[in-house]
Write a protein that holds these residues in place. Structure first.
Motif, PDB file in Angstrom:
ATOM      1  N   GLU A   1       0.865  -1.156   0.102  1.00 31.16           N
ATOM      2  CA  GLU A   1       0.019   0.018  -0.025  1.00 31.16           C
ATOM      3  C   GLU A   1       0.787   1.325  -0.064  1.00 31.16           C
ATOM      4  O   GLU A   1       0.414   2.290  -0.828  1.00 31.16           O
ATOM      5  N   ASP A   2       1.988   1.275   0.604  1.00 29.44           N
ATOM      6  CA  ASP A   2       2.847   2.321   0.824  1.00 29.44           C
ATOM      7  C   ASP A   2       4.328   1.992   0.919  1.00 29.44           C
ATOM      8  O   ASP A   2       4.720   1.140   1.680  1.00 29.44           O
ATOM      9  N   TYR A   3       4.999   2.421  -0.253  1.00 25.65           N
ATOM     10  CA  TYR A   3       6.419   1.962  -0.265  1.00 25.65           C
ATOM     11  C   TYR A   3       7.285   2.651   0.617  1.00 25.65           C
ATOM     12  O   TYR A   3       8.569   2.166   0.593  1.00 25.65           O
ATOM     13  N   ASP A   4       6.845   3.546   1.531  1.00 27.79           N
ATOM     14  CA  ASP A   4       7.741   4.376   2.350  1.00 27.79           C
ATOM     15  C   ASP A   4       8.036   3.310   3.618  1.00 27.79           C
ATOM     16  O   ASP A   4       8.947   3.489   4.304  1.00 27.79           O
ATOM     17  N   TYR A   5       7.065   2.126   3.618  1.00 32.06           N
ATOM     18  CA  TYR A   5       7.540   0.914   4.616  1.00 32.06           C
ATOM     19  C   TYR A   5       8.421  -0.015   4.107  1.00 32.06           C
ATOM     20  O   TYR A   5       8.396  -1.290   4.758  1.00 32.06           O
ATOM     21  N   LEU A   6       9.206   0.188   3.122  1.00 37.87           N
ATOM     22  CA  LEU A   6      10.137  -0.732   2.461  1.00 37.87           C
ATOM     23  C   LEU A   6      11.554   0.155   2.618  1.00 37.87           C
ATOM     24  O   LEU A   6      11.818   1.244   2.427  1.00 37.87           O
ATOM     25  N   GLU A   7      12.354  -0.861   3.255  1.00 44.57           N
ATOM     26  CA  GLU A   7      13.851  -0.352   3.534  1.00 44.57           C
ATOM     27  C   GLU A   7      14.689  -1.222   2.531  1.00 44.57           C
ATOM     28  O   GLU A   7      14.305  -2.279   2.541  1.00 44.57           O
ATOM     29  N   LEU A   8      16.063  -0.478   1.957  1.00 46.48           N
ATOM     30  CA  LEU A   8      16.860  -1.250   1.435  1.00 46.48           C
ATOM     31  C   LEU A   8      17.781  -2.292   1.848  1.00 46.48           C
ATOM     32  O   LEU A   8      17.957  -2.024   3.065  1.00 46.48           O
ATOM     33  N   TYR A   9      17.638  -3.401   1.376  1.00 51.67           N
ATOM     34  CA  TYR A   9      18.464  -4.560   1.834  1.00 51.67           C
ATOM     35  C   TYR A   9      19.596  -4.922   1.026  1.00 51.67           C
ATOM     36  O   TYR A   9      19.175  -5.477  -0.283  1.00 51.67           O
ATOM     37  N   GLY A  10      20.779  -4.619   1.252  1.00 51.49           N
ATOM     38  CA  GLY A  10      21.856  -4.815   0.185  1.00 51.49           C
ATOM     39  C   GLY A  10      21.680  -3.856  -0.894  1.00 51.49           C
ATOM     40  O   GLY A  10      20.839  -2.557  -0.595  1.00 51.49           O
ATOM     41  N   ASP A  11      21.846  -4.239  -2.175  1.00 51.60           N
ATOM     42  CA  ASP A  11      21.946  -2.992  -3.171  1.00 51.60           C
ATOM     43  C   ASP A  11      20.509  -3.287  -4.029  1.00 51.60           C
ATOM     44  O   ASP A  11      20.373  -2.445  -4.796  1.00 51.60           O
ATOM     45  N   ASN A  12      19.969  -4.421  -3.933  1.00 50.73           N
ATOM     46  CA  ASN A  12      18.688  -4.585  -4.855  1.00 50.73           C
ATOM     47  C   ASN A  12      17.654  -5.429  -4.366  1.00 50.73           C
ATOM     48  O   ASN A  12      16.962  -6.092  -4.827  1.00 50.73           O
ATOM     49  N   MET A  13      17.551  -5.270  -3.289  1.00 51.22           N
ATOM     50  CA  MET A  13      16.369  -6.092  -2.348  1.00 51.22           C
ATOM     51  C   MET A  13      16.031  -5.342  -1.204  1.00 51.22           C
ATOM     52  O   MET A  13      16.506  -4.403  -0.648  1.00 51.22           O
ATOM     53  N   TYR A  14      14.646  -5.377  -0.866  1.00 51.27           N
ATOM     54  CA  TYR A  14      13.949  -4.661   0.116  1.00 51.27           C
ATOM     55  C   TYR A  14      13.272  -5.606   1.386  1.00 51.27           C
ATOM     56  O   TYR A  14      12.996  -6.597   0.945  1.00 51.27           O
ATOM     57  N   ASN A  15      13.304  -4.955   2.245  1.00 55.26           N
ATOM     58  CA  ASN A  15      12.782  -5.353   3.684  1.00 55.26           C
ATOM     59  C   ASN A  15      11.686  -4.762   4.048  1.00 55.26           C
ATOM     60  O   ASN A  15      11.391  -3.475   3.996  1.00 55.26           O
ATOM     61  N   ALA A  16      10.644  -5.424   4.280  1.00 50.41           N
ATOM     62  CA  ALA A  16       9.406  -4.687   4.801  1.00 50.41           C
ATOM     63  C   ALA A  16       9.281  -4.487   6.263  1.00 50.41           C
ATOM     64  O   ALA A  16       9.616  -5.456   7.028  1.00 50.41           O
ATOM     65  N   VAL A  17       9.173  -3.251   6.586  1.00 49.45           N
ATOM     66  CA  VAL A  17       9.251  -2.777   8.205  1.00 49.45           C
ATOM     67  C   VAL A  17       7.989  -2.784   8.907  1.00 49.45           C
ATOM     68  O   VAL A  17       6.881  -3.105   8.098  1.00 49.45           O
TER      69      VAL A  17
END
Length: 258
Positions: A179-195
């Motif tokens: 719903e909101d990409y602001d709750y994704l943080e960068l994990y490494g160079d090309n992957m994301y973690n949901a907070v």
């Protein structure tokens, strides 16, 4: 004048941070699925200046206005716009058209597994038939780790993510959107973690087999920004040199005892 030194320093530090981000964007301009990172700048909060126990005003504290201590990084954010598609013809290369992410099971050095998300669709098939990325992280299907028959002559991935081996349905690739990409943080160079606070929703994207989504970094725009940042950094350096000259004059000339 000392405050001017500090203001120039904050400006130079801010430009250094911006340069670091742009350098990272340029380094990943050819990375599959990479999303450009940007940064905003903001001023420090205005502070109230007070004249404390000044003899010119009968030693009474007196407000003389506000002043600002310079600039700082406001926030960093991702540009989630669609990257261009490049045809590779490889069976296990997949590109996302629209919003959404591949769901990956990532195992750390301690053997702990967690779910991460990526737009990088460069996959390969292991000897056991599992579909993994370059680091061995498992692509997820509706039933967990996606696995295909190793003896299949043809693996086909439809636009909706369904996977077929020699015309027989195997599984469906698990696609996730938020719903909101602001709750994704960068994990490494090309992957994301949901907070905490991230809310998932059904992905409305389609998949293209034999294609990869390229980075959305505009190299020319980034180079222009780098030149602008370099000039701003040099302006901060000149400000410090100027203030240093003024301080030197104040100490060695104006304040010189005859």
């Amino acid at each position: 004048m000392v405050r001017a030194l500090y203001t120039a320093y904050t400006g130079m530090r801010n430009e250094q941070k911006r340069l670091d981000i742009i350098s990272n964007n340029l380094a990943n301009s050819t990375t599959v699925g990479y999303k450009e990172e940007n940064v905003t700048s903001r001023a420090f909060d205005d502070l109230l200046a007070v004249k404390i126990r000044d003899g010119s005003n009968n030693y009474v504290d007196e407000s003389i206005g506000t002043f600002n201590l310079g600039v700082k990084i406001g926030e960093t954010y991702m540009d989630w716009s669609q990257g261009s598609l490049r045809e590779t013809g490889n069976t296990y290369d997949l590109a996302i058209q629209g919003d959404g992410f591949f769901t990956m099971r990532v195992t750390d050095s301690n053997g702990n597994s967690s779910i991460k998300y990526t737009r990088c669709g460069t996959f390969k098939c292991t000897s056991d038939g599992y579909i993994v990325d370059a680091d061995g992280n498992h692509l997820q299907g509706s039933g967990g780790d996606l696995q295909v028959p190793t003896d299949a002559a043809e693996i086909a991935v439809k636009n909706d993510g369904s996977v077929y081996a020699d015309g027989v349905y195997v599984d469906t690739i698990a696609m996730t959107d938020f719903e909101d990409y602001d709750y994704l943080e960068l994990y490494g160079d090309n992957m994301y973690n949901a907070v905490d606070g991230a809310t998932t929703k059904a992905a409305t994207c389609t998949l293209e087999q034999g294609f990869t989504e390229q980075s959305n970094v505009n190299v020319i725009s980034e180079m222009v920004s780098m030149i602008t940042i370099t000039r701003a950094y040099e302006a901060g350096q000149k400000m410090i040199q100027t203030q240093d000259s003024l301080l030197n004059a104040a100490v060695n000339q104006v304040g010189k005892v005859q």
